[in-house]
Design an enzyme around this catalytic site. Structure first.
Site, short mmCIF file in Angstrom:
data_model
loop_
_atom_site.label_atom_id
_atom_site.label_comp_id
_atom_site.label_asym_id
_atom_site.label_seq_id
_atom_site.Cartn_x
_atom_site.Cartn_y
_atom_site.Cartn_z
N GLU A 146 17.67 25.79 24.39
CA GLU A 146 17.92 26.73 23.29
C GLU A 146 16.63 27.42 22.86
O GLU A 146 16.62 28.62 22.56
CB GLU A 146 18.54 25.99 22.09
CG GLU A 146 20.00 25.65 22.28
CD GLU A 146 20.87 26.89 22.41
OE1 GLU A 146 20.71 27.82 21.61
OE2 GLU A 146 21.69 26.95 23.34
N CYS A 175 29.65 41.26 26.93
CA CYS A 175 29.36 42.06 25.73
C CYS A 175 27.84 42.25 25.65
O CYS A 175 27.19 41.84 24.69
CB CYS A 175 29.90 41.36 24.49
SG CYS A 175 29.98 42.45 23.06
N CYS A 192 34.08 46.17 28.35
CA CYS A 192 35.22 45.88 27.48
C CYS A 192 36.51 45.67 28.27
O CYS A 192 37.39 44.90 27.87
CB CYS A 192 35.40 47.01 26.47
SG CYS A 192 33.97 47.23 25.42
N CYS A 206 37.07 42.13 29.04
CA CYS A 206 36.79 41.21 27.93
C CYS A 206 38.08 40.59 27.38
O CYS A 206 39.05 41.30 27.12
CB CYS A 206 36.07 41.97 26.83
SG CYS A 206 35.75 40.95 25.38
N CYS A 217 39.31 43.84 19.29
CA CYS A 217 37.94 44.25 19.01
C CYS A 217 37.93 45.63 18.32
O CYS A 217 38.36 46.62 18.88
CB CYS A 217 37.14 44.32 20.31
SG CYS A 217 35.46 44.88 20.05
S1 SF4 Z 1 35.82 44.38 23.74
FE1 SF4 Z 1 34.43 44.09 22.00
S2 SF4 Z 1 33.72 41.98 22.21
FE2 SF4 Z 1 34.58 42.60 24.18
S3 SF4 Z 1 32.87 43.41 25.41
FE3 SF4 Z 1 33.82 45.13 24.33
S4 SF4 Z 1 32.66 45.32 22.45
FE4 SF4 Z 1 32.23 43.29 23.25
#
Ligand code: SF4
Length: 351
Positions: free
Chosen positions: A36, A191, A198, A201, A207
């Site tokens: 970390e 992200c 996106c 995602c 989102c």
């Molecule tokens: S949908 Fe939203 S959380 Fe997902 S990669 Fe795109 S900006 Fe990031």
């Protein structure tokens, strides 16, 4: 909503997350802690070889606590933000002396240790102790700022406070270790800062930034402030035995505890500086300047190579000033710009 976010994230993590990073195998508090700290401000691919080398030299708290600061900093050379390494060393010694080598488990005890903030303490508790705990590192901030379209710069305390609340609301009570790794992975792989993917995602349906069509607008950037610029003349003094004078930098200030060339203070004339140390310049040559950006100022180093006629200069009793052969004789860790300077010297040392 919070539950559904965690469920989607965990499903994605099971299929696409990273499961074989070196610190994920046998995630003891010590191994999680080192990873970390290394991962702060630094990419995974850069960290892996450093982590492996560090672990093979300091496999546990005791070996780290018993090492010298020079040994620890030498393993950090090139990673930057050296206060991290000094704090690791101090913290290992505190755990040895005050906690009988047992890694603390509570948020409060962890946050009392040098270099361990709220998020790092949360990561150690979640990943190693598998306790319910919340994290908010750079990757997680980016995901949450975008997902909830959180306005404002997260460095502002009111924005940070709101983000911690959002992070807490989404963190599930079950599989908290996997969720923690999952949200960090999402920030690191999909992200990302400049080109969020996106369409791949798992959070795309909820989102807000994606719906607005502007994920990259979040998190908001720090309001611009012109960085002050500094200039330093650095003396690359070489004696007749082709040794270079190096000094350990004071604990406080930039590159604390690392080895560097001496700096010629602005109001001191070179001849006077040398004479005070029993040295005389035979010749001198200005080398090309190099610049380095710190978080709060920019530094231009003007290297001046000076051939000196005697080695009579006193080496400090505490070993903080030494004539060394380069590059092989380095006595400890060296900051990256000084490594670059030493590389320029290589031809001179081999002629
Ligand atoms: S949908 Fe939203 S959380 Fe997902 S990669 Fe795109 S900006 Fe990031």
């Amino acid at each position: 909503m919070p539950d559904s976010l965690a469920i989607r994230l965990l499903d994605w993590y099971d299929q696409h997350g990273r499961h074989d990073l070196p610190w994920q195998l046998n995630p003891t508090p010590y191994r999680v802690w080192i990873s970390e700290i290394m991962l702060q401000q630094t990419q995974v691919t850069t960290v892996i070889p450093y982590y492996q080398r560090f672990m093979s030299s300091f496999p546990d708290v005791k070996t780290l606590a018993d090492a010298t600061q020079d040994q620890v900093l030498a393993h950090w050379s090139g990673l930057g933000y050296y206060a991290r390494a000094r704090n690791l060393h101090k913290t290992a010694q505190i755990i040895q002396q005050q906690h009988k080598l047992r890694f603390p488990e509570s948020q409060e005890d962890l946050e009392a240790l040098p270099g361990i903030g709220r998020s790092t303490a949360g990561a150690i508790r979640a990943l190693a102790h598998k306790q319910y705990a919340v994290i908010l590192d750079g990757n997680v901030k980016r995901v949450l700022c975008r997902h909830d379209a959180v306005p404002g710069w997260p460095g502002k305390s009111a924005v940070a406070k709101g983000l911690w609340q959002v992070a807490e609301d989404y963190t599930p009570k079950q599989r908290v270790d996997d969720y923690t790794q999952a949200i960090m992975d999402l920030g690191a792989t999909l992200c990302t800062r400049t080109k969020p993917r996106c369409d791949d995602c798992p959070l795309q349906t909820t989102c807000v930034a994606k719906a607005q069509g502007n994920p990259s607008a979040y998190p908001e950037k720090k309001p611009p402030k012109k960085k002050p610029q500094r200039e330093e003349t650095m003396l690359l003094m070489v004696n007749e035995e082709r040794q270079w004078l190096m000094q350990r930098r004071p604990e406080k200030g930039i590159w604390g505890g690392l080895w560097s060339f001496p700096v010629l203070e602005q109001d001191i004339v070179l001849e006077v500086y040398l004479a005070a140390r029993g040295l005389k310049a035979q010749s001198q040559k200005a080398l090309p300047p190099l610049t380095h950006q710190f978080s709060h100022f920019g530094l231009t180093i003007k290297p001046l190579e000076v051939r000196v006629s005697t080695t009579r200069v006193q080496e400090q009793h505490d070993g903080s000033s030494q004539w060394v052969s380069l590059p092989q004789g380095l006595p400890g860790g060296v900051p990256a710009p000084i490594t670059r300077l030493i590389e320029q010297l290589k031809p001179a040392t081999t002629t």
